[in-house]
Design a protein around this motif. Structure first.
Motif, PDB file in Angstrom:
ATOM      1  N   ARG A 114     -14.190 -23.718 -18.288  1.00  0.00           N
ATOM      2  CA  ARG A 114     -14.817 -24.189 -19.371  1.00  0.00           C
ATOM      3  C   ARG A 114     -15.719 -25.338 -19.223  1.00  0.00           C
ATOM      4  N   GLN A 115     -15.320 -26.308 -18.443  1.00  0.00           N
ATOM      5  CA  GLN A 115     -16.356 -27.203 -17.785  1.00  0.00           C
ATOM      6  C   GLN A 115     -17.458 -26.514 -16.959  1.00  0.00           C
ATOM      7  N   ILE A 156     -20.092 -24.734 -19.482  1.00  0.00           N
ATOM      8  CA  ILE A 156     -20.623 -25.998 -20.141  1.00  0.00           C
ATOM      9  C   ILE A 156     -21.747 -26.528 -19.286  1.00  0.00           C
ATOM     10  N   HIS A 160     -28.637 -28.102 -26.761  1.00  0.00           N
ATOM     11  CA  HIS A 160     -27.351 -28.131 -27.420  1.00  0.00           C
ATOM     12  C   HIS A 160     -26.981 -27.249 -28.371  1.00  0.00           C
ATOM     13  N   THR A 212     -19.785 -30.967 -30.768  1.00  0.00           N
ATOM     14  CA  THR A 212     -18.804 -30.359 -29.726  1.00  0.00           C
ATOM     15  C   THR A 212     -19.511 -30.088 -28.567  1.00  0.00           C
ATOM     16  N   VAL A 213     -20.531 -29.715 -28.352  1.00  0.00           N
ATOM     17  CA  VAL A 213     -21.236 -29.393 -27.122  1.00  0.00           C
ATOM     18  C   VAL A 213     -21.570 -30.708 -26.251  1.00  0.00           C
ATOM     19  N   SER A 234     -19.721 -33.307 -26.633  1.00  0.00           N
ATOM     20  CA  SER A 234     -18.472 -33.837 -26.343  1.00  0.00           C
ATOM     21  C   SER A 234     -18.201 -33.218 -24.874  1.00  0.00           C
ATOM     22  N   ARG A 235     -18.411 -31.866 -25.085  1.00  0.00           N
ATOM     23  CA  ARG A 235     -17.913 -31.165 -23.816  1.00  0.00           C
ATOM     24  C   ARG A 235     -18.425 -31.290 -22.651  1.00  0.00           C
ATOM     25  N   TYR A 294     -17.447 -34.649 -21.212  1.00  0.00           N
ATOM     26  CA  TYR A 294     -16.308 -34.717 -20.390  1.00  0.00           C
ATOM     27  C   TYR A 294     -16.460 -33.773 -19.053  1.00  0.00           C
ATOM     28  N   ALA A 295     -17.195 -32.729 -18.974  1.00  0.00           N
ATOM     29  CA  ALA A 295     -17.374 -32.062 -17.921  1.00  0.00           C
ATOM     30  C   ALA A 295     -17.893 -32.526 -16.879  1.00  0.00           C
TER      31      ALA A 295
END
Length: 152
Positions: free
Chosen positions: A103-104, A107, A118, A131-132, A134-135, A138-139
């Motif tokens: 998933r990372q 993205i 985004h 959410t994008v 944020s992801r 974190y990615a």
């Protein structure tokens, strides 16, 4: 125009080159059959990647290892020439990408290699733009952590 980039996305989401051409053929068939349902031509790219994503997930091939990044893909990702990568950098990045969650990888691929906004990424993934963001955050952290862990 979109086929090479879409192939790159499918191979990375799929995790291997196996079945990528079959998947792409199915994607293009769906695009041709459903093009009449596209109400906003400016949304074509997000719509296309949404179809590709669903096709890959329907085939259940997201757990294979990440495929190799080529110099051409790195040049496209860097594009403006401000950042340069040598072969050692490319290898390190590729290896780190291979160790983060699918998933990372997805993205990061959509945001940076495919250069989708985004909003477009949110449409592809079926989430909101917050959410994008944020992801992506974190990615990038996960990728940075992998790069640092294996650079020591």
């Amino acid at each position: 125009q979109f086929h090479p980039r879409l192939r790159y996305y499918v191979r990375h989401l799929n995790g291997s080159g196996k079945h990528a051409e079959d998947t792409l053929q199915n994607v293009w068939l769906k695009v041709v059959r459903r093009i009449g349902s596209l109400k906003d031509p400016q949304a074509f790219v997000a719509w296309l990647y949404t179809i590709a994503r669903r096709e890959v997930y329907d085939r259940g091939r997201t757990r294979d290892p990440f495929v190799e990044l080529t110099d051409e893909h790195l040049e496209q990702a860097v594009g403006n020439g401000e950042v340069t990568f040598d072969a050692e950098d490319a290898t390190r990045i590729h290896q780190a990408l291979g160790r983060i969650k699918a998933r990372q990888r997805e993205i990061l691929t959509l945001s940076f290699l495919e250069e989708l906004s985004h909003k477009e990424v949110a449409e592809v993934l079926g989430v909101n733009a917050g959410t994008v963001k944020s992801r992506v955050f974190y990615a990038k952290q996960a990728l940075r952590k992998e790069l640092e862990r294996n650079h020591e």
